[in-house]
Design a protein around this motif. Sequence first.
Motif, PDB file in Angstrom:
ATOM      1  N   HIS A 137      21.208  -0.473  40.423  1.00  0.00           N
ATOM      2  CA  HIS A 137      20.898  -1.177  41.664  1.00  0.00           C
ATOM      3  C   HIS A 137      21.663  -2.492  41.717  1.00  0.00           C
ATOM      4  O   HIS A 137      22.439  -2.825  40.809  1.00  0.00           O
ATOM      5  CB  HIS A 137      19.397  -1.422  41.780  1.00  0.00           C
ATOM      6  CG  HIS A 137      18.812  -2.193  40.625  1.00  0.00           C
ATOM      7  ND1 HIS A 137      19.068  -3.521  40.386  1.00  0.00           N
ATOM      8  CD2 HIS A 137      17.977  -1.807  39.621  1.00  0.00           C
ATOM      9  CE1 HIS A 137      18.428  -3.936  39.318  1.00  0.00           C
ATOM     10  NE2 HIS A 137      17.760  -2.902  38.817  1.00  0.00           N
ATOM     11  N   SER A 176      27.212   9.397  45.328  1.00  0.00           N
ATOM     12  CA  SER A 176      25.784   9.624  45.154  1.00  0.00           C
ATOM     13  C   SER A 176      25.286  10.369  46.376  1.00  0.00           C
ATOM     14  O   SER A 176      25.750  10.122  47.493  1.00  0.00           O
ATOM     15  CB  SER A 176      25.030   8.299  44.993  1.00  0.00           C
ATOM     16  OG  SER A 176      23.663   8.523  44.717  1.00  0.00           O
ATOM     17  N   HIS A 188      23.043   2.568  44.989  1.00  0.00           N
ATOM     18  CA  HIS A 188      23.384   2.977  43.620  1.00  0.00           C
ATOM     19  C   HIS A 188      24.864   2.693  43.334  1.00  0.00           C
ATOM     20  O   HIS A 188      25.217   2.126  42.295  1.00  0.00           O
ATOM     21  CB  HIS A 188      23.127   4.470  43.431  1.00  0.00           C
ATOM     22  CG  HIS A 188      21.686   4.844  43.357  1.00  0.00           C
ATOM     23  ND1 HIS A 188      20.745   4.076  42.716  1.00  0.00           N
ATOM     24  CD2 HIS A 188      21.017   5.935  43.835  1.00  0.00           C
ATOM     25  CE1 HIS A 188      19.567   4.662  42.807  1.00  0.00           C
ATOM     26  NE2 HIS A 188      19.701   5.787  43.479  1.00  0.00           N
ATOM     27  N   THR A 226      21.269  -1.082  34.831  1.00  0.00           N
ATOM     28  CA  THR A 226      22.583  -1.046  35.477  1.00  0.00           C
ATOM     29  C   THR A 226      23.713  -1.533  34.570  1.00  0.00           C
ATOM     30  O   THR A 226      24.782  -0.906  34.534  1.00  0.00           O
ATOM     31  CB  THR A 226      22.563  -1.862  36.784  1.00  0.00           C
ATOM     32  OG1 THR A 226      21.394  -1.534  37.522  1.00  0.00           O
ATOM     33  CG2 THR A 226      23.795  -1.569  37.630  1.00  0.00           C
ATOM     34  N   ASN A 283      13.466   3.776  43.867  1.00  0.00           N
ATOM     35  CA  ASN A 283      14.412   2.660  43.882  1.00  0.00           C
ATOM     36  C   ASN A 283      13.697   1.316  43.974  1.00  0.00           C
ATOM     37  O   ASN A 283      14.002   0.374  43.231  1.00  0.00           O
ATOM     38  CB  ASN A 283      15.391   2.808  45.053  1.00  0.00           C
ATOM     39  CG  ASN A 283      16.412   3.892  44.817  1.00  0.00           C
ATOM     40  OD1 ASN A 283      16.571   4.402  43.711  1.00  0.00           O
ATOM     41  ND2 ASN A 283      17.116   4.281  45.864  1.00  0.00           N
ATOM     42  N   LEU A 290      26.275   9.711  40.613  1.00  0.00           N
ATOM     43  CA  LEU A 290      25.032   9.028  40.287  1.00  0.00           C
ATOM     44  C   LEU A 290      23.859   9.810  40.864  1.00  0.00           C
ATOM     45  O   LEU A 290      23.797  10.036  42.059  1.00  0.00           O
ATOM     46  CB  LEU A 290      25.047   7.599  40.850  1.00  0.00           C
ATOM     47  CG  LEU A 290      26.256   6.746  40.441  1.00  0.00           C
ATOM     48  CD1 LEU A 290      26.215   5.386  41.139  1.00  0.00           C
ATOM     49  CD2 LEU A 290      26.303   6.558  38.919  1.00  0.00           C
ATOM     50  N   LYS A 291      22.963  10.247  40.038  1.00  0.00           N
ATOM     51  CA  LYS A 291      21.804  11.115  40.293  1.00  0.00           C
ATOM     52  C   LYS A 291      22.132  12.546  39.874  1.00  0.00           C
ATOM     53  O   LYS A 291      23.243  12.843  39.434  1.00  0.00           O
ATOM     54  CB  LYS A 291      21.337  11.080  41.749  1.00  0.00           C
ATOM     55  CG  LYS A 291      20.749   9.738  42.147  1.00  0.00           C
ATOM     56  CD  LYS A 291      19.901   9.799  43.405  1.00  0.00           C
ATOM     57  CE  LYS A 291      20.498  10.475  44.591  1.00  0.00           C
ATOM     58  NZ  LYS A 291      19.672  10.327  45.803  1.00  0.00           N
ATOM     59  N   SER A 294      17.073   3.322  37.639  1.00  0.00           N
ATOM     60  CA  SER A 294      18.271   3.624  38.416  1.00  0.00           C
ATOM     61  C   SER A 294      19.184   2.404  38.515  1.00  0.00           C
ATOM     62  O   SER A 294      18.727   1.259  38.422  1.00  0.00           O
ATOM     63  CB  SER A 294      17.879   4.059  39.832  1.00  0.00           C
ATOM     64  OG  SER A 294      16.963   5.119  39.810  1.00  0.00           O
TER      65      SER A 294
END
Length: 353
Positions: A163, A105, A43, A333, A278, A129-130, A161
């Motif tokens: 990536h 993350s 991430h 992204t 993911n 992130l998350k 998400s």
Amino acid sequence: MSHAISSVAPPAASPADLPAARAALAGARAWLVTDGKAGDLAHCLGIAERLGLAAESRIVAPRPPWSWAMPHLWRWPALGIDPAEAPGRAGGPLAGPMPDLAIASGRRAAAYLPAIKRAGGGWTFTIFLKDPRTAPAIADFLWVPAHDRLRGANVLTTALSPHRITQEALAAARGALRPEIAARTPPRVAVLIGGNSRDFRFGEGDIARFASQLAALAGTGARLMATTSRRTPAALAEAARAAILASGGWLWDGTGENPYRDLLAGADAVLVTADSVNMIGEACATGRPVMVFRPTGRSRKIDRYIGELEAAGAVRPFSGRLETYTYPPMDATPAIAVEIARRYLRFRQEQGS
């Protein structure tokens, strides 16, 4: 895939603004703070690479009892993080001058962001992130999956998400496919095998069903090429190996670099196990059909996620046959990266720097 942001924030820029975002952050230093989990680091790297940041991976490994309560005690400096890993401490994972941006993350990494900010006198712009499973105030900016509940003025949500799978990287890989992939004639199916998780388990029945459906898929003329993950149970890996090799397919043997990106690049379709959000999202970046195999288990969040991708025309359940359809490649992204750049610039303006 569309994304949502709090109404008090400016609208997120389109991915076409990414070059401007990279230019605006040129020369900025970043730390990528995780506890070493591959998915969390991916991430962070996805964002750093899209923004062209000079980024260093900083891996934290908090000891008990600090790790037990993370990140819920982050407001108390003496309790929030392992003191042996305090920012700036010589020999620690966060040694050296504080960065311009800290991107973290993973639950254990979240509590380190406020500590980094304090150590730098408020200079560092912090990004999580998350869902950190605590208040949005833990960072200056948060990206949260749309299937999680956390919302706030500093929170951006998207279905997909962040990536590292870019169209440029896929095109480059297609121009120089590994021999094991190039040797297989279309239709080629990349098989991305996950494993047991909190929500899904591969029992004997699931393993037998997966192997049977792989054989059925190969029987339609599809050429199978596969990779496993660190979570793949030995019994699942062996059953998949037997089915794939029996059909003349190829399964990565674990030596050298994982061919994950090459498999996506060379695939005419992708088969993914449902335990990995993911991998499903990264497969959707190809614009190829994505078939999802569900083992035993259930997750309301993952079910919602897969349902949204099915509604968007990117994903279908796997039933042992090859799916053929098209949709525009999906990747959130760039929009996440652009919004981070906008927030960072605003943060610097408010500091008068």
